[in-house]
Design an enzyme around this catalytic site. Structure first.
Site, PDB file in Angstrom:
ATOM      1  N   VAL A   1       0.938  -1.274   0.099  1.00 48.60           N
ATOM      2  CA  VAL A   1       0.063   0.052  -0.035  1.00 48.60           C
ATOM      3  C   VAL A   1       0.848   1.150  -0.018  1.00 48.60           C
ATOM      4  O   VAL A   1       1.911   1.224   0.795  1.00 48.60           O
ATOM      5  CB  VAL A   1      -1.041   0.097   1.181  1.00 48.60           C
ATOM      6  CG1 VAL A   1      -0.187   0.032   2.540  1.00 48.60           C
ATOM      7  CG2 VAL A   1      -1.860   1.043   1.249  1.00 48.60           C
ATOM      8  N   SER A   2       0.535   2.313  -1.008  1.00 46.39           N
ATOM      9  CA  SER A   2       1.315   3.743  -1.010  1.00 46.39           C
ATOM     10  C   SER A   2       2.881   3.274  -0.972  1.00 46.39           C
ATOM     11  O   SER A   2       3.302   2.747  -2.095  1.00 46.39           O
ATOM     12  CB  SER A   2       0.735   4.264   0.629  1.00 46.39           C
ATOM     13  OG  SER A   2       1.374   5.637   0.352  1.00 46.39           O
ATOM     14  N   TRP A   3       3.793   3.802  -0.142  1.00 47.26           N
ATOM     15  CA  TRP A   3       5.025   3.471  -0.355  1.00 47.26           C
ATOM     16  C   TRP A   3       5.426   1.925  -0.669  1.00 47.26           C
ATOM     17  O   TRP A   3       6.327   1.856  -1.136  1.00 47.26           O
ATOM     18  CB  TRP A   3       5.667   4.218   0.981  1.00 47.26           C
ATOM     19  CG  TRP A   3       7.148   4.130   0.930  1.00 47.26           C
ATOM     20  CD1 TRP A   3       8.164   5.083   0.780  1.00 47.26           C
ATOM     21  CD2 TRP A   3       8.208   2.983   1.438  1.00 47.26           C
ATOM     22  NE1 TRP A   3       9.278   4.567   0.923  1.00 47.26           N
ATOM     23  CE2 TRP A   3       9.506   3.423   0.998  1.00 47.26           C
ATOM     24  CE3 TRP A   3       7.712   1.692   1.888  1.00 47.26           C
ATOM     25  CZ2 TRP A   3      10.428   2.692   1.516  1.00 47.26           C
ATOM     26  CZ3 TRP A   3       8.669   0.861   2.334  1.00 47.26           C
ATOM     27  CH2 TRP A   3      10.065   1.403   2.106  1.00 47.26           C
TER      28      TRP A   3
END
Length: 289
Positions: free
Chosen positions: A105-107
């Site tokens: 998720v995300s980074w």
């Protein structure tokens, strides 16, 4: 999902000169499904995403706190995506795991891309949540970015509560307020150096040139109302990854995995349980050693 960590086996693993707090769920139990290797968002500790492990009880699940995050000790030297992908593969080996389903998720979605490219033999399917192809991303709301870069969001619950909608969007859904409070309560602040090194890790990194060579079936999930990672980034990933599909969560912000948990888990389960395609196995990667 009131106590998502109660079934986790938490250990401190020493790999490549680093000690990393690692949590594993159900790896000792028989399953018809591969375990999930999960890469978390920047500054986020294991507990932040533990409810997802709890929501997929038919699967093993493993993740670790990055150096200086959660309860992993401070990093001594900076690291990069190659280093941490190698480290993740070593941790899998400690648990006797070969092939896994990779998720981030995300980074952590950038890390998941890199892991799949660097270790294709370890990766069956790839799930990318609220993420980008790295430096070649479409930027989000400047107000959200400014607050996102401030580690105070992990340290000061009042700051996080006040700016949650700006940071993450998607808080108008029924039950989202409770999920927000629960999420804030699970966060542990990263160390300043740990947070800085995580930011530094992705400087100059992009998966874009390698994505056309990504041979893995890939699910891309994006929030319609994501203030940090706009939906356009998911469309770029979809255009560049050959065997990919894009799911847009209506009204979802950057944390739709939390605020739209049932919808998100259903989409993930449907993707991971789908029959394998003829193209799924045996192709090599641009980043493979």
């Amino acid at each position: 999902m009131s106590e998502p960590m109660k079934d986790a086996v938490v250990t401190m693993e020493e790999v490549g000169g680093r000690t990393l707090r690692t949590a594993a769920w159900r790896l000792d139990k028989p399953s018809d499904h591969l375990p999930i290797l999960f890469f978390n968002g920047i500054g986020a500790n294991i507990e932040a995403v533990a409810p997802l492990a709890d929501a997929l009880p038919e699967r093993g699940f493993i993740m670790f706190d990055m150096p200086g995050v959660g309860e992993s000790p401070e990093p001594l030297i900076p690291y990069n995506p190659f280093t941490m992908s190698w480290t993740a593969a070593q941790i899998l080996g400690r648990y006797g795991l070969g092939e896994v389903d990779v998720m981030g998720v995300s980074w952590g979605g950038a890390m998941a891309q890199h892991f799949a490219l660097q270790h294709p033999q370890r990766t069956r399917r790839l799930t990318l949540i609220a993420t980008t192809p790295g430096m070649a991303m479409i930027p989000g709301n400047p107000a959200a970015f400014t607050k996102m870069a401030n580690p105070r969001r992990y340290i000061d619950p009042e700051f996080m509560n006040e700016h949650f909608a700006t940071l993450y969007g998607g808080v108008d859904k029924d039950g989202a307020e409770h999920q927000k409070d629960s999420h804030i309560g699970r966060l542990k602040p990263p160390s300043p150096r740990g947070y800085l090194y995580q930011l530094m890790c992705m400087i100059g990194w992009t998966s874009l040139p390698a994505l056309p060579f990504m041979s893995k079936e890939t699910l891309i999930m994006m929030g319609e109302d994501d203030q940090i990672v706009p939906l356009a980034n998911g469309k770029i990933l979809k255009a560049m990854i050959p065997n990919s599909r894009l799911v847009t969560v209506e009204g979802g912000g950057h944390l739709f995995l939390l605020t739209h948990a049932d919808e998100s888990v259903a989409a993930i389960r449907e993707f991971l349980d789908a029959p394998e395609s003829e193209k799924e196995a045996g192709r090599t990667s641009a980043f493979a050693a």
